[in-house]
Write an enzyme that holds these catalytic residues in place. Structure first.
Site, PDB file in Angstrom:
ATOM      1  N   GLY A 154      -3.533  13.774 -19.422  1.00 25.03           N
ATOM      2  CA  GLY A 154      -2.273  13.681 -18.542  1.00 25.03           C
ATOM      3  C   GLY A 154      -1.628  13.219 -17.823  1.00 25.03           C
ATOM      4  N   HIS A 155      -1.593  11.184 -18.717  1.00 23.15           N
ATOM      5  CA  HIS A 155      -0.131  11.171 -17.495  1.00 23.15           C
ATOM      6  C   HIS A 155       0.765  10.411 -18.909  1.00 23.15           C
ATOM      7  CE1 HIS A 155       1.388   7.030 -15.498  1.00 23.15           C
ATOM      8  NE2 HIS A 155       0.508   7.779 -15.120  1.00 23.15           N
ATOM      9  N   PHE A 156       1.579  10.939 -19.778  1.00 19.09           N
ATOM     10  CA  PHE A 156       2.194  11.829 -19.387  1.00 19.09           C
ATOM     11  C   PHE A 156       2.127  13.051 -20.902  1.00 19.09           C
ATOM     12  CE2 PHE A 156       4.693   8.959 -16.582  1.00 19.09           C
ATOM     13  CZ  PHE A 156       3.675   9.946 -14.787  1.00 19.09           C
ATOM     14  N   VAL A 164       2.100   6.515 -21.170  1.00 22.48           N
ATOM     15  CA  VAL A 164       1.815   6.126 -19.979  1.00 22.48           C
ATOM     16  C   VAL A 164       0.668   5.315 -18.712  1.00 22.48           C
ATOM     17  CG1 VAL A 164       3.384   4.981 -18.295  1.00 22.48           C
ATOM     18  CG2 VAL A 164       4.338   6.625 -19.597  1.00 22.48           C
TER      19      VAL A 164
END
Length: 142
Positions: free
Chosen positions: A45-47, A52
């Site tokens: 989810g990041h990203f 990252v």
């Protein structure tokens, strides 16, 4: 320190253990490694499409390395005590950390020896600082 020694000292477990190995430890300084893998759960989810490592997790990795430093030379017993992160100051994030990077975590004691420790940490990738912060930690009974 290898993984088994780290697991014996810290209460953290997957997916929140952020230190893979300690390569140097003196009374005033620790150098540890966090290997950043695409398999880390936060990358989902990041990203998506542009992974990252979250800055807050880089600081957590520094804090865990600092906890390993603070545990040394005290009456710390992992069965009876725990090290808590108390505060963070002067945090700066300079470059993104991506899958495949190896974080070199360096923490030095600014004030310590008792229940409250003040440390300064730098996270580096290939010799360049990617994040830095000062933080407080305390040792407490479980």
């Amino acid at each position: 320190m290898d993984t088994q020694q780290i697991l014996a000292a810290l209460p953290h477990r997957y997916p929140f253990l952020m230190v893979d190995r300690v390569v140097e430890r003196t009374a005033e300084r620790i150098v540890a490694i966090k290997n950043v893998s695409i398999n880390e759960p936060f990358f989902q989810g990041h990203f998506p499409g542009h992974p990252v490592m979250p800055g807050v997790l880089i600081v957590e990795a520094l804090a865990q390395a600092g906890a390993l430093l603070a545990c040394q030379g005290t009456h710390y017993d992992p069965e009876k005590h725990v090290v808590y992160f108390m505060s963070i100051d002067k945090a700066k994030f300079r470059k993104p950390v991506r899958p495949g990077d190896q974080l070199l975590l360096e923490a030095t004691v600014l004030r310590g020896g008792g229940k409250i420790w003040k440390l300064r940490g730098e996270a580096k990738v290939q010799g360049e600082i990617v994040a830095e912060a000062e933080f407080l930690a305390t040792m407490a009974d479980r």
